[in-house]
Scaffold this active site. Sequence first.
Site, mmCIF file in Angstrom:
data_model
loop_
_atom_site.group_PDB
_atom_site.id
_atom_site.type_symbol
_atom_site.label_atom_id
_atom_site.label_comp_id
_atom_site.label_asym_id
_atom_site.label_seq_id
_atom_site.Cartn_x
_atom_site.Cartn_y
_atom_site.Cartn_z
ATOM 1 N N TYR A 147 -7.573 -5.742 0.176
ATOM 2 C CA TYR A 147 -6.470 -4.929 0.703
ATOM 3 C C TYR A 147 -6.701 -4.609 2.180
ATOM 4 O O TYR A 147 -5.821 -4.781 3.023
ATOM 5 C CB TYR A 147 -6.406 -3.653 -0.126
ATOM 6 C CG TYR A 147 -5.517 -2.548 0.382
ATOM 7 C CD1 TYR A 147 -4.148 -2.561 0.133
ATOM 8 C CD2 TYR A 147 -6.047 -1.456 1.083
ATOM 9 C CE1 TYR A 147 -3.334 -1.531 0.573
ATOM 10 C CE2 TYR A 147 -5.249 -0.416 1.521
ATOM 11 C CZ TYR A 147 -3.887 -0.456 1.266
ATOM 12 O OH TYR A 147 -3.082 0.572 1.703
ATOM 13 N N LYS A 151 -4.585 -5.678 5.457
ATOM 14 C CA LYS A 151 -3.939 -4.702 6.346
ATOM 15 C C LYS A 151 -4.386 -4.917 7.801
ATOM 16 O O LYS A 151 -3.594 -4.730 8.727
ATOM 17 C CB LYS A 151 -4.249 -3.274 5.890
ATOM 18 C CG LYS A 151 -3.629 -2.890 4.539
ATOM 19 C CD LYS A 151 -2.116 -2.836 4.571
ATOM 20 C CE LYS A 151 -1.549 -2.167 3.326
ATOM 21 N NZ LYS A 151 -0.065 -2.179 3.291
HETATM 22 N N1 NAD Z 1 -0.626 5.945 -0.839
HETATM 23 C C1 NAD Z 1 -1.533 5.830 0.105
HETATM 24 O O1 NAD Z 1 -2.556 6.578 0.141
HETATM 25 C C2 NAD Z 1 -1.371 4.790 1.186
HETATM 26 C C3 NAD Z 1 -2.269 4.825 2.269
HETATM 27 C C4 NAD Z 1 -2.146 3.867 3.261
HETATM 28 C C5 NAD Z 1 -1.163 2.893 3.171
HETATM 29 N N2 NAD Z 1 -0.309 2.879 2.115
HETATM 30 C C6 NAD Z 1 0.689 1.808 2.076
HETATM 31 O O2 NAD Z 1 1.990 2.349 1.916
HETATM 32 C C7 NAD Z 1 2.813 1.395 1.241
HETATM 33 C C8 NAD Z 1 3.512 2.063 0.073
HETATM 34 O O3 NAD Z 1 2.518 2.550 -0.825
HETATM 35 P P1 NAD Z 1 2.773 3.673 -1.931
HETATM 36 O O4 NAD Z 1 1.587 4.551 -1.890
HETATM 37 O O5 NAD Z 1 4.153 4.244 -1.799
HETATM 38 O O6 NAD Z 1 2.645 2.776 -3.223
HETATM 39 P P2 NAD Z 1 3.405 2.850 -4.607
HETATM 40 O O7 NAD Z 1 2.496 2.195 -5.586
HETATM 41 O O8 NAD Z 1 3.929 4.236 -4.884
HETATM 42 O O9 NAD Z 1 4.661 1.915 -4.340
HETATM 43 C C9 NAD Z 1 4.549 0.550 -4.081
HETATM 44 C C10 NAD Z 1 5.875 -0.095 -4.461
HETATM 45 O O10 NAD Z 1 5.757 -1.492 -4.151
HETATM 46 C C11 NAD Z 1 6.274 -2.216 -5.245
HETATM 47 N N3 NAD Z 1 5.639 -3.540 -5.292
HETATM 48 C C12 NAD Z 1 4.354 -3.824 -5.620
HETATM 49 N N4 NAD Z 1 4.167 -5.151 -5.611
HETATM 50 C C13 NAD Z 1 5.354 -5.707 -5.256
HETATM 51 C C14 NAD Z 1 5.798 -7.033 -5.094
HETATM 52 N N5 NAD Z 1 4.985 -8.070 -5.308
HETATM 53 N N6 NAD Z 1 7.086 -7.242 -4.725
HETATM 54 C C15 NAD Z 1 7.929 -6.202 -4.529
HETATM 55 N N7 NAD Z 1 7.575 -4.928 -4.695
HETATM 56 C C16 NAD Z 1 6.299 -4.679 -5.045
HETATM 57 C C17 NAD Z 1 5.942 -1.397 -6.485
HETATM 58 O O11 NAD Z 1 6.789 -1.736 -7.587
HETATM 59 C C18 NAD Z 1 6.170 0.016 -5.973
HETATM 60 O O12 NAD Z 1 7.504 0.432 -6.173
HETATM 61 C C19 NAD Z 1 1.876 0.249 0.821
HETATM 62 O O13 NAD Z 1 1.971 -0.814 1.746
HETATM 63 C C20 NAD Z 1 0.508 0.894 0.885
HETATM 64 O O14 NAD Z 1 -0.520 -0.040 1.112
HETATM 65 C C21 NAD Z 1 -0.386 3.810 1.111
#
Ligand code: NAD
Length: 259
Positions: A147, A151
């Site tokens: 991951y 990123k």
């Molecule tokens: N939550 C955190 O702490 C955090 C920190 C840094 C970065 N991020 C980034 O923020 C973004 C959103 O994360 P989040 O925390 O809301 O995650 P989440 O798990 O709540 O949501 C992710 C969404 O992406 C969808 N998804 C997953 N694989 C997919 C695919 N192959 N095709 C289409 N949709 C797909 C899932 O169904 C889900 O609705 C991500 O890129 C994540 O890496 C999150």
Amino acid sequence: MDLAVITGAAGDIGVAIAEALAGAGMQLGLLDKDGNALAKVVDRLRGAGALVTHHRCDVTDRADIATAAERISTDGTVSVLVNNAGGITSASLQSTSAEDWHRDIALNLDAAFMVFKVFEAPLIETSGSVVNIASVNASGVYGHPGYSSAKAGLVHLTEFMAVEYGRHGVRANAVAPGTVATQAWQERAERNPDVLEAARRWYPLKRIATPQDVANAVAFLVSPAASAITGTCLPVDCGLSAGTTALAATFSQSPDFDG
Ligand SMILES: NC(=O)c1ccc[n+]([C@@H]2O[C@H](COP(=O)([O-])OP(=O)(O)OC[C@H]3O[C@@H](n4cnc5c(N)ncnc54)[C@H](O)[C@@H]3O)[C@@H](O)[C@H]2O)c1
């Protein structure tokens, strides 16, 4: 009216971004592989007056992306793209199989490239704006090697988009959230119910970011207020990338850093 495509739009950060961009007067085309969850989000957004279409789409699948893009093109010309879909598999290098590695790279890096390519022409036509949701993991070791490597690649891809497409007026920026309490933490919270409380302690602001904090940054970066900003990666991390008070306290032996 801007037409904004958001991937991973059924997730917590995706929903917040959708609400923020709808609030900024944009029409939305939402993609997620979870069609049922996405339909519920769309009902809510429509109830609040948003103009929105939704498309079940696995962003690691080129055929799915092509179909979604074709459908969205009937709504208008895409001028904003938010590559938000993402997720983690294995926590350490030792526990990472080749399959895990490829899955992480496919979802967190390859997908953003493929979705960008499919909307390249309308983004050029509109001098549009791209935001890629990266992570603090792009620039430090916090676990999840596949991951994190993806990123880091996404941040560099963002720079490429900015430099190569700048002559068309296209802007591209990344946002790098720190910990955000979302579904993505569910599995870790099941193993340790205090994980988010423990995370808070490492942040200079002594809190973690909310989905709305991330969405606010996205809304700013795609707005005319950011028209001279491209190729950057904006941390939304409550200060983590600047440093941690615990390390500063140890290295300086000053009580001024104790948090
Ligand atoms: N939550 C955190 O702490 C955090 C920190 C840094 C970065 N991020 C980034 O923020 C973004 C959103 O994360 P989040 O925390 O809301 O995650 P989440 O798990 O709540 O949501 C992710 C969404 O992406 C969808 N998804 C997953 N694989 C997919 C695919 N192959 N095709 C289409 N949709 C797909 C899932 O169904 C889900 O609705 C991500 O890129 C994540 O890496 C999150």
